[in-house]
Design a protein around this motif. Structure first.
Motif, PDB file in Angstrom:
ATOM      1  N   MET A 179       0.844  -1.187   0.000  1.00 56.64           N
ATOM      2  CA  MET A 179       0.000   0.000   0.000  1.00 56.64           C
ATOM      3  C   MET A 179       0.882   1.240   0.000  1.00 56.64           C
ATOM      4  O   MET A 179       1.858   1.308   0.741  1.00 56.64           O
ATOM      5  CB  MET A 179      -0.915  -0.020   1.235  1.00 56.64           C
ATOM      6  CG  MET A 179      -1.925   1.130   1.303  1.00 56.64           C
ATOM      7  SD  MET A 179      -3.136   1.010  -0.020  1.00 56.64           S
ATOM      8  CE  MET A 179      -4.576   1.693   0.770  1.00 56.64           C
ATOM      9  N   SER A 180       0.537   2.208  -0.852  1.00 53.87           N
ATOM     10  CA  SER A 180       1.318   3.435  -0.885  1.00 53.87           C
ATOM     11  C   SER A 180       1.200   4.172   0.433  1.00 53.87           C
ATOM     12  O   SER A 180       0.161   4.152   1.087  1.00 53.87           O
ATOM     13  CB  SER A 180       0.807   4.322  -2.036  1.00 53.87           C
ATOM     14  OG  SER A 180       1.373   5.608  -1.951  1.00 53.87           O
ATOM     15  N   SER A 181       2.293   4.825   0.811  1.00 55.98           N
ATOM     16  CA  SER A 181       2.271   5.585   2.054  1.00 55.98           C
ATOM     17  C   SER A 181       1.531   6.903   1.899  1.00 55.98           C
ATOM     18  O   SER A 181       1.213   7.559   2.887  1.00 55.98           O
ATOM     19  CB  SER A 181       3.713   5.841   2.519  1.00 55.98           C
ATOM     20  OG  SER A 181       4.418   6.572   1.527  1.00 55.98           O
ATOM     21  N   SER A 182       1.278   7.319   0.644  1.00 56.30           N
ATOM     22  CA  SER A 182       0.570   8.570   0.426  1.00 56.30           C
ATOM     23  C   SER A 182      -0.927   8.372   0.632  1.00 56.30           C
ATOM     24  O   SER A 182      -1.442   7.260   0.577  1.00 56.30           O
ATOM     25  CB  SER A 182       0.847   9.095  -0.982  1.00 56.30           C
ATOM     26  OG  SER A 182       0.398   8.170  -1.943  1.00 56.30           O
ATOM     27  N   VAL A 183      -1.620   9.479   0.848  1.00 56.11           N
ATOM     28  CA  VAL A 183      -3.061   9.434   1.006  1.00 56.11           C
ATOM     29  C   VAL A 183      -3.700   9.176  -0.350  1.00 56.11           C
ATOM     30  O   VAL A 183      -3.315   9.782  -1.356  1.00 56.11           O
ATOM     31  CB  VAL A 183      -3.572  10.766   1.601  1.00 56.11           C
ATOM     32  CG1 VAL A 183      -5.097  10.759   1.671  1.00 56.11           C
ATOM     33  CG2 VAL A 183      -2.973  10.999   2.972  1.00 56.11           C
ATOM     34  N   THR A 184      -4.647   8.258  -0.391  1.00 60.24           N
ATOM     35  CA  THR A 184      -5.322   7.947  -1.655  1.00 60.24           C
ATOM     36  C   THR A 184      -6.768   8.404  -1.591  1.00 60.24           C
ATOM     37  O   THR A 184      -7.371   8.481  -0.519  1.00 60.24           O
ATOM     38  CB  THR A 184      -5.278   6.439  -1.958  1.00 60.24           C
ATOM     39  OG1 THR A 184      -5.971   5.739  -0.926  1.00 60.24           O
ATOM     40  CG2 THR A 184      -3.850   5.939  -2.035  1.00 60.24           C
ATOM     41  N   SER A 185      -7.322   8.701  -2.767  1.00 61.86           N
ATOM     42  CA  SER A 185      -8.716   9.131  -2.853  1.00 61.86           C
ATOM     43  C   SER A 185      -9.253   8.840  -4.241  1.00 61.86           C
ATOM     44  O   SER A 185      -8.491   8.646  -5.192  1.00 61.86           O
ATOM     45  CB  SER A 185      -8.836  10.635  -2.543  1.00 61.86           C
ATOM     46  OG  SER A 185      -8.087  11.392  -3.492  1.00 61.86           O
ATOM     47  N   THR A 186     -10.558   8.791  -4.350  1.00 58.70           N
ATOM     48  CA  THR A 186     -11.227   8.523  -5.627  1.00 58.70           C
ATOM     49  C   THR A 186     -12.325   9.549  -5.828  1.00 58.70           C
ATOM     50  O   THR A 186     -13.063   9.864  -4.884  1.00 58.70           O
ATOM     51  CB  THR A 186     -11.856   7.120  -5.632  1.00 58.70           C
ATOM     52  OG1 THR A 186     -10.867   6.164  -5.263  1.00 58.70           O
ATOM     53  CG2 THR A 186     -12.397   6.753  -7.002  1.00 58.70           C
ATOM     54  N   ARG A 187     -12.451  10.063  -7.042  1.00 58.20           N
ATOM     55  CA  ARG A 187     -13.542  11.004  -7.330  1.00 58.20           C
ATOM     56  C   ARG A 187     -13.867  10.986  -8.813  1.00 58.20           C
ATOM     57  O   ARG A 187     -13.097  10.470  -9.638  1.00 58.20           O
ATOM     58  CB  ARG A 187     -13.173  12.420  -6.887  1.00 58.20           C
ATOM     59  CG  ARG A 187     -12.024  13.072  -7.659  1.00 58.20           C
ATOM     60  CD  ARG A 187     -11.832  14.517  -7.229  1.00 58.20           C
ATOM     61  NE  ARG A 187     -10.690  15.161  -7.858  1.00 58.20           N
ATOM     62  CZ  ARG A 187     -10.717  15.765  -9.049  1.00 58.20           C
ATOM     63  NH1 ARG A 187     -11.853  15.781  -9.758  1.00 58.20           N
ATOM     64  NH2 ARG A 187      -9.625  16.331  -9.546  1.00 58.20           N
ATOM     65  N   VAL A 188     -15.027  11.555  -9.143  1.00 61.37           N
ATOM     66  CA  VAL A 188     -15.420  11.713 -10.543  1.00 61.37           C
ATOM     67  C   VAL A 188     -14.615  12.869 -11.134  1.00 61.37           C
ATOM     68  O   VAL A 188     -14.581  13.970 -10.566  1.00 61.37           O
ATOM     69  CB  VAL A 188     -16.929  12.002 -10.665  1.00 61.37           C
ATOM     70  CG1 VAL A 188     -17.307  12.238 -12.130  1.00 61.37           C
ATOM     71  CG2 VAL A 188     -17.741  10.854 -10.083  1.00 61.37           C
TER      72      VAL A 188
ATOM     73  N   TYR B 161      -6.391   8.726  -6.991  1.00 62.54           N
ATOM     74  CA  TYR B 161      -5.241   9.583  -6.717  1.00 62.54           C
ATOM     75  C   TYR B 161      -4.351   8.994  -5.634  1.00 62.54           C
ATOM     76  O   TYR B 161      -4.843   8.451  -4.644  1.00 62.54           O
ATOM     77  CB  TYR B 161      -5.713  10.970  -6.248  1.00 62.54           C
ATOM     78  CG  TYR B 161      -6.284  11.832  -7.343  1.00 62.54           C
ATOM     79  CD1 TYR B 161      -5.516  12.822  -7.958  1.00 62.54           C
ATOM     80  CD2 TYR B 161      -7.596  11.655  -7.784  1.00 62.54           C
ATOM     81  CE1 TYR B 161      -6.034  13.616  -8.965  1.00 62.54           C
ATOM     82  CE2 TYR B 161      -8.124  12.448  -8.798  1.00 62.54           C
ATOM     83  CZ  TYR B 161      -7.333  13.426  -9.385  1.00 62.54           C
ATOM     84  OH  TYR B 161      -7.855  14.208 -10.386  1.00 62.54           O
ATOM     85  N   GLU B 162      -3.059   9.126  -5.848  1.00 61.88           N
ATOM     86  CA  GLU B 162      -2.057   8.905  -4.810  1.00 61.88           C
ATOM     87  C   GLU B 162      -1.523  10.287  -4.457  1.00 61.88           C
ATOM     88  O   GLU B 162      -0.790  10.891  -5.241  1.00 61.88           O
ATOM     89  CB  GLU B 162      -0.931   8.007  -5.312  1.00 61.88           C
ATOM     90  CG  GLU B 162      -1.329   6.561  -5.490  1.00 61.88           C
ATOM     91  CD  GLU B 162      -0.138   5.708  -5.911  1.00 61.88           C
ATOM     92  OE1 GLU B 162       0.654   6.183  -6.770  1.00 61.88           O
ATOM     93  OE2 GLU B 162       0.001   4.591  -5.408  1.00 61.88           O
ATOM     94  N   GLY B 163      -1.919  10.798  -3.300  1.00 63.27           N
ATOM     95  CA  GLY B 163      -1.606  12.188  -3.001  1.00 63.27           C
ATOM     96  C   GLY B 163      -2.339  13.070  -3.988  1.00 63.27           C
ATOM     97  O   GLY B 163      -3.546  12.954  -4.169  1.00 63.27           O
ATOM     98  N   ARG B 164      -1.598  13.930  -4.678  1.00 62.85           N
ATOM     99  CA  ARG B 164      -2.214  14.822  -5.677  1.00 62.85           C
ATOM    100  C   ARG B 164      -2.078  14.271  -7.092  1.00 62.85           C
ATOM    101  O   ARG B 164      -2.533  14.905  -8.049  1.00 62.85           O
ATOM    102  CB  ARG B 164      -1.565  16.206  -5.602  1.00 62.85           C
ATOM    103  CG  ARG B 164      -1.816  16.917  -4.279  1.00 62.85           C
ATOM    104  CD  ARG B 164      -1.212  18.313  -4.305  1.00 62.85           C
ATOM    105  NE  ARG B 164      -1.475  19.038  -3.070  1.00 62.85           N
ATOM    106  CZ  ARG B 164      -1.062  20.280  -2.841  1.00 62.85           C
ATOM    107  NH1 ARG B 164      -0.351  20.910  -3.763  1.00 62.85           N
ATOM    108  NH2 ARG B 164      -1.340  20.872  -1.696  1.00 62.85           N
TER     109      ARG B 164
ATOM    110  N   ALA C  92      -6.141   0.667  -6.492  1.00 62.63           N
ATOM    111  CA  ALA C  92      -7.074   1.455  -7.292  1.00 62.63           C
ATOM    112  C   ALA C  92      -8.306   0.627  -7.647  1.00 62.63           C
ATOM    113  O   ALA C  92      -9.443   1.124  -7.579  1.00 62.63           O
ATOM    114  CB  ALA C  92      -6.387   1.954  -8.562  1.00 62.63           C
ATOM    115  N   VAL C  93      -8.090  -0.631  -8.019  1.00 69.76           N
ATOM    116  CA  VAL C  93      -9.224  -1.492  -8.382  1.00 69.76           C
ATOM    117  C   VAL C  93     -10.167  -1.657  -7.197  1.00 69.76           C
ATOM    118  O   VAL C  93     -11.400  -1.606  -7.352  1.00 69.76           O
ATOM    119  CB  VAL C  93      -8.724  -2.867  -8.876  1.00 69.76           C
ATOM    120  CG1 VAL C  93      -9.900  -3.833  -9.038  1.00 69.76           C
ATOM    121  CG2 VAL C  93      -7.984  -2.724 -10.203  1.00 69.76           C
ATOM    122  N   ARG C  94      -9.629  -1.844  -6.020  1.00 75.21           N
ATOM    123  CA  ARG C  94     -10.489  -1.993  -4.834  1.00 75.21           C
ATOM    124  C   ARG C  94     -11.318  -0.725  -4.603  1.00 75.21           C
ATOM    125  O   ARG C  94     -12.498  -0.803  -4.245  1.00 75.21           O
ATOM    126  CB  ARG C  94      -9.641  -2.317  -3.607  1.00 75.21           C
ATOM    127  CG  ARG C  94      -9.027  -3.716  -3.644  1.00 75.21           C
ATOM    128  CD  ARG C  94      -8.305  -4.061  -2.343  1.00 75.21           C
ATOM    129  NE  ARG C  94      -7.608  -5.335  -2.480  1.00 75.21           N
ATOM    130  CZ  ARG C  94      -6.314  -5.450  -2.782  1.00 75.21           C
ATOM    131  NH1 ARG C  94      -5.571  -4.354  -2.941  1.00 75.21           N
ATOM    132  NH2 ARG C  94      -5.754  -6.629  -2.907  1.00 75.21           N
TER     133      ARG C  94
END
Length: 282
Positions: free
Chosen positions: A1-10, A55-58, A79-81
């Protein structure tokens, strides 16, 4: 798992440069979605669906097109999850999941408990490509662009191909309005090719997805009474020649692994395997 903050959006229209950077990482595998984005940008209404970004970070690291098809692109397991979680919450709106085999298989394994069973799963579909005209197969001089006034001759062949390949008729639901419109668009842009004999289609194929980097051939079909005579090979040699000369520097397609005859024909025309797709049909 990446140490950066991840997020998903449209994604929104302003995200287009970052999305194109992701799509350009694999221009052959991503041609179908990249072609839609090239025409419509990231406006959901014009695109015919949403483009999800992970996203991984920005940094935009992966994409998933969510329209009539659900298509994960450049997507690793994390990302798939994230895409599967979003798709599960939204509910199934697509008629298929399709894309590079590894992320598509993981995506389906996560969604199957909620969306299954599928009507059909095709786990291995070789992605093939060629960068040069066929050195072995002579083009068929009778394969040519379909004219607008030949639409009524072409449509029955397109319906037969689709039904044979997918297992359902494209005329179901809206009576075929959207399907006819898509075929009309391909004919109108000079991307539908066929060989006609006695007013009927013997061979046909279309250049479906087009980007500056690659194009993808779809809808390859030979009338049953004319199969086994080499029409698919010589016809494809003609379409490939046109595509390389006028459309894009690489021509691709994907084919079912169990269709040994088609795979052999494409290899003779000069295609080689460059990856593997997977499709889940509902």
């Amino acid at each position: 798992m990446s140490s950066s903050v991840t997020s998903t959006r449209v994604l929104e229209p302003g995200d287009l440069p970052a999305a194109l950077e992701v799509l350009d990482r694999d221009p052959i595998a991503n041609a179908f979605v990249a072609a839609r984005v090239a025409i419509a940008g990231l406006d959901s209404w014009r695109l015919g669906g949403e483009m999800w970004g992970w996203y991984e970070g920005r940094r935009l690291a992966a994409l998933c097109y969510a329209g009539a098809n659900l298509v994960p692109l450049s997507a690793g397991p994390d990302a798939v999850r994230a895409f599967a979680d979003r798709a599960r919450r939204q509910g199934r709106r697509c008629s298929s999941i399709v894309g590079p085999a590894e992320p598509t298989a993981l995506l389906w394994s996560l969604l199957e408990p909620h969306w299954g069973p599928a009507r059909e799963v095709r786990p291995v579909q070789p992605l093939m490509a060629t960068w040069q005209p066929s050195a072995e197969v002579a083009p068929d001089p009778r394969v040519r662009r379909v004219r607008r006034d030949e639409m009524d001759l072409l449509i029955p062949a397109c319906v037969a191909m689709f039904t044979e390949e997918v297992g359902v008729s494209p005329l179901a639901g809206d009576g075929g309005l959207l399907y006819r419109a898509r075929i009309a668009e391909l004919v109108g842009t000079g991307r539908a090719f066929a060989r006609f004999e006695a007013g009927k289609v013997v061979f046909k194929a279309e250049i479906g997805a087009v980007t500056p980097h690659a194009c993808q051939i779809q809808g390859v079909w030979v009338a049953p009474a004319h199969r086994g005579r080499g029409h698919s090979e010589s016809g494809m040699a003609t379409v490939v020649e046109h595509a390389l000369r006028e459309v894009a520097p690489v021509v691709s397609l994907y084919v079912n692994d169990f269709n040994a005859a088609a795979r052999a024909a494409y290899r003779r025309v000069g295609f080689s395997e460059v990856g593997t797709f997977m499709s889940v049909l509902f």
